[in-house]
Motif scaffolding. Structure first.
Motif, PDB file in Angstrom:
ATOM      1  N   GLY A   1      -7.155  -9.241  10.354  1.00 30.77           N
ATOM      2  CA  GLY A   1      -7.092 -10.467  10.522  1.00 30.77           C
ATOM      3  C   GLY A   1      -5.973 -11.190  10.236  1.00 30.77           C
ATOM      4  O   GLY A   1      -5.224 -12.137  10.786  1.00 30.77           O
ATOM      5  N   ARG A   2      -5.095 -10.237   9.573  1.00 31.78           N
ATOM      6  CA  ARG A   2      -3.701 -10.631   9.044  1.00 31.78           C
ATOM      7  C   ARG A   2      -2.618  -9.841   9.936  1.00 31.78           C
ATOM      8  O   ARG A   2      -2.508  -8.806   9.870  1.00 31.78           O
ATOM      9  CB  ARG A   2      -3.461 -10.513   7.523  1.00 31.78           C
ATOM     10  N   VAL A   3      -1.697 -10.654  10.708  1.00 28.51           N
ATOM     11  CA  VAL A   3      -0.788 -10.236  11.508  1.00 28.51           C
ATOM     12  C   VAL A   3       0.685 -10.431  10.426  1.00 28.51           C
ATOM     13  O   VAL A   3       0.767 -11.378  10.023  1.00 28.51           O
ATOM     14  CB  VAL A   3      -0.468 -10.965  12.599  1.00 28.51           C
ATOM     15  N   ILE A   4       1.412  -9.423  10.527  1.00 27.47           N
ATOM     16  CA  ILE A   4       2.576  -9.169   9.606  1.00 27.47           C
ATOM     17  C   ILE A   4       3.822  -9.557  10.546  1.00 27.47           C
ATOM     18  O   ILE A   4       4.078  -8.965  11.637  1.00 27.47           O
ATOM     19  CB  ILE A   4       2.920  -8.047   9.113  1.00 27.47           C
ATOM     20  N   GLY A   5       4.514 -10.583  10.185  1.00 25.77           N
ATOM     21  CA  GLY A   5       5.412 -11.311  11.057  1.00 25.77           C
ATOM     22  C   GLY A   5       6.779 -10.206  10.567  1.00 25.77           C
ATOM     23  O   GLY A   5       6.870  -9.592   9.477  1.00 25.77           O
ATOM     24  N   PRO A   6       7.827 -10.332  11.474  1.00 25.03           N
ATOM     25  CA  PRO A   6       9.002  -9.357  11.105  1.00 25.03           C
ATOM     26  C   PRO A   6       9.622  -9.900   9.897  1.00 25.03           C
ATOM     27  O   PRO A   6      10.154  -8.972   9.240  1.00 25.03           O
ATOM     28  CB  PRO A   6       9.949  -9.764  12.474  1.00 25.03           C
ATOM     29  N   ASP A   7       9.760 -11.007   9.533  1.00 26.06           N
ATOM     30  CA  ASP A   7      10.361 -11.209   8.160  1.00 26.06           C
ATOM     31  C   ASP A   7       9.291 -10.794   6.886  1.00 26.06           C
ATOM     32  O   ASP A   7       9.922 -10.745   5.552  1.00 26.06           O
ATOM     33  CB  ASP A   7      10.238 -12.784   7.767  1.00 26.06           C
ATOM     34  N   ASP A   8       8.158 -10.542   7.151  1.00 30.09           N
ATOM     35  CA  ASP A   8       6.985  -9.811   6.144  1.00 30.09           C
ATOM     36  C   ASP A   8       7.259  -8.437   6.228  1.00 30.09           C
ATOM     37  O   ASP A   8       6.705  -7.679   5.135  1.00 30.09           O
ATOM     38  CB  ASP A   8       5.718 -10.292   6.077  1.00 30.09           C
ATOM     39  N   ASP A   9       7.881  -7.746   7.182  1.00 32.68           N
ATOM     40  CA  ASP A   9       7.636  -6.288   7.325  1.00 32.68           C
ATOM     41  C   ASP A   9       8.841  -5.614   6.491  1.00 32.68           C
ATOM     42  O   ASP A   9       9.915  -6.079   6.894  1.00 32.68           O
ATOM     43  CB  ASP A   9       7.630  -6.080   8.888  1.00 32.68           C
ATOM     44  N   PRO A  10       8.524  -4.684   5.592  1.00 28.57           N
ATOM     45  CA  PRO A  10       9.618  -3.948   4.819  1.00 28.57           C
ATOM     46  C   PRO A  10      10.310  -3.301   5.656  1.00 28.57           C
ATOM     47  O   PRO A  10      11.655  -3.271   5.370  1.00 28.57           O
ATOM     48  CB  PRO A  10       8.929  -3.288   3.715  1.00 28.57           C
ATOM     49  N   ASP A  11       9.885  -2.568   6.617  1.00 22.09           N
ATOM     50  CA  ASP A  11      10.817  -1.750   7.738  1.00 22.09           C
ATOM     51  C   ASP A  11      11.691  -2.623   8.473  1.00 22.09           C
ATOM     52  O   ASP A  11      12.847  -2.016   8.495  1.00 22.09           O
ATOM     53  CB  ASP A  11       9.750  -0.879   8.507  1.00 22.09           C
ATOM     54  N   PHE A  12      11.635  -3.577   8.714  1.00 23.56           N
ATOM     55  CA  PHE A  12      12.192  -4.652   9.426  1.00 23.56           C
ATOM     56  C   PHE A  12      13.600  -5.044   8.624  1.00 23.56           C
ATOM     57  O   PHE A  12      14.495  -4.927   9.080  1.00 23.56           O
ATOM     58  CB  PHE A  12      11.547  -5.471  10.038  1.00 23.56           C
ATOM     59  N   ILE A  13      13.102  -5.632   7.639  1.00 25.38           N
ATOM     60  CA  ILE A  13      14.168  -6.106   6.608  1.00 25.38           C
ATOM     61  C   ILE A  13      14.897  -4.650   6.098  1.00 25.38           C
ATOM     62  O   ILE A  13      16.293  -5.107   5.962  1.00 25.38           O
ATOM     63  CB  ILE A  13      13.482  -6.684   5.197  1.00 25.38           C
ATOM     64  N   TRP A  14      14.384  -3.592   6.059  1.00 31.56           N
ATOM     65  CA  TRP A  14      15.247  -2.453   5.748  1.00 31.56           C
ATOM     66  C   TRP A  14      16.350  -2.185   6.787  1.00 31.56           C
ATOM     67  O   TRP A  14      17.599  -1.941   6.702  1.00 31.56           O
ATOM     68  CB  TRP A  14      14.270  -1.280   5.212  1.00 31.56           C
ATOM     69  N   ARG A  15      15.842  -2.123   8.104  1.00 28.52           N
ATOM     70  CA  ARG A  15      16.631  -2.059   8.990  1.00 28.52           C
ATOM     71  C   ARG A  15      17.846  -3.029   9.316  1.00 28.52           C
ATOM     72  O   ARG A  15      19.096  -2.697   9.914  1.00 28.52           O
ATOM     73  CB  ARG A  15      16.096  -1.922  10.448  1.00 28.52           C
ATOM     74  N   ILE A  16      17.469  -4.223   9.164  1.00 28.41           N
ATOM     75  CA  ILE A  16      18.550  -5.320   9.147  1.00 28.41           C
ATOM     76  C   ILE A  16      19.506  -5.312   8.298  1.00 28.41           C
ATOM     77  O   ILE A  16      20.706  -5.500   8.350  1.00 28.41           O
ATOM     78  CB  ILE A  16      17.687  -6.681   9.065  1.00 28.41           C
ATOM     79  N   GLY A  17      19.104  -4.825   7.021  1.00 26.47           N
ATOM     80  CA  GLY A  17      20.175  -4.591   5.790  1.00 26.47           C
ATOM     81  C   GLY A  17      21.140  -3.479   6.102  1.00 26.47           C
ATOM     82  O   GLY A  17      22.253  -3.466   6.080  1.00 26.47           O
ATOM     83  N   ARG A  18      20.356  -2.395   6.826  1.00 25.62           N
ATOM     84  CA  ARG A  18      21.258  -1.206   7.071  1.00 25.62           C
ATOM     85  C   ARG A  18      22.091  -1.458   8.098  1.00 25.62           C
ATOM     86  O   ARG A  18      23.169  -1.209   8.333  1.00 25.62           O
ATOM     87  CB  ARG A  18      20.196  -0.225   7.338  1.00 25.62           C
ATOM     88  N   GLN A  19      21.468  -2.252   9.107  1.00 30.32           N
ATOM     89  CA  GLN A  19      22.479  -2.553  10.366  1.00 30.32           C
ATOM     90  C   GLN A  19      23.596  -3.618   9.891  1.00 30.32           C
ATOM     91  O   GLN A  19      24.818  -3.401  10.398  1.00 30.32           O
ATOM     92  CB  GLN A  19      21.668  -3.244  11.320  1.00 30.32           C
ATOM     93  N   SER A  20      23.623  -4.477   9.026  1.00 34.86           N
ATOM     94  CA  SER A  20      24.428  -5.468   8.530  1.00 34.86           C
ATOM     95  C   SER A  20      25.421  -4.609   7.734  1.00 34.86           C
ATOM     96  O   SER A  20      26.494  -4.735   7.896  1.00 34.86           O
ATOM     97  CB  SER A  20      23.966  -6.399   7.909  1.00 34.86           C
ATOM     98  N   ARG A  21      25.000  -3.556   6.976  1.00 34.09           N
ATOM     99  CA  ARG A  21      26.273  -2.808   6.271  1.00 34.09           C
ATOM    100  C   ARG A  21      26.843  -1.861   7.151  1.00 34.09           C
ATOM    101  O   ARG A  21      28.082  -1.628   7.088  1.00 34.09           O
ATOM    102  CB  ARG A  21      25.428  -1.982   5.092  1.00 34.09           C
TER     103      ARG A  21
END
Length: 61
Positions: free
Chosen positions: A29-49
């Motif tokens: 019932g609950r869809v995880i958006g990209p801002d709630d997805d820990p893997d997405f946040i980790w990839r964005i952080g790694r990409q920005s570094r």
């Protein structure tokens, strides 16, 4: 009386049949958006570094 019991039994069988073979509900019932997805946040952080403050380097320049 027998007819009433047969009708109740028919309704119970119909409900069980519907539950078993009726339309399926969607998955979770609950869809995880990209801002709630820990893997997405980790990839964005790694990409920005790795890209640095100026962004990715274009090899054609």
């Amino acid at each position: 009386m027998g007819l009433l019991l047969a009708l109740i039994a028919l309704i119970v069988v119909a409900v069980l049949w519907w539950k078993a073979f009726g339309p399926k509900r969607p998955g979770p019932g609950r869809v995880i958006g990209p801002d709630d997805d820990p893997d997405f946040i980790w990839r964005i952080g790694r990409q920005s570094r790795t890209d640095g403050p100026a962004g990715p380097v274009d090899p054609s320049d």
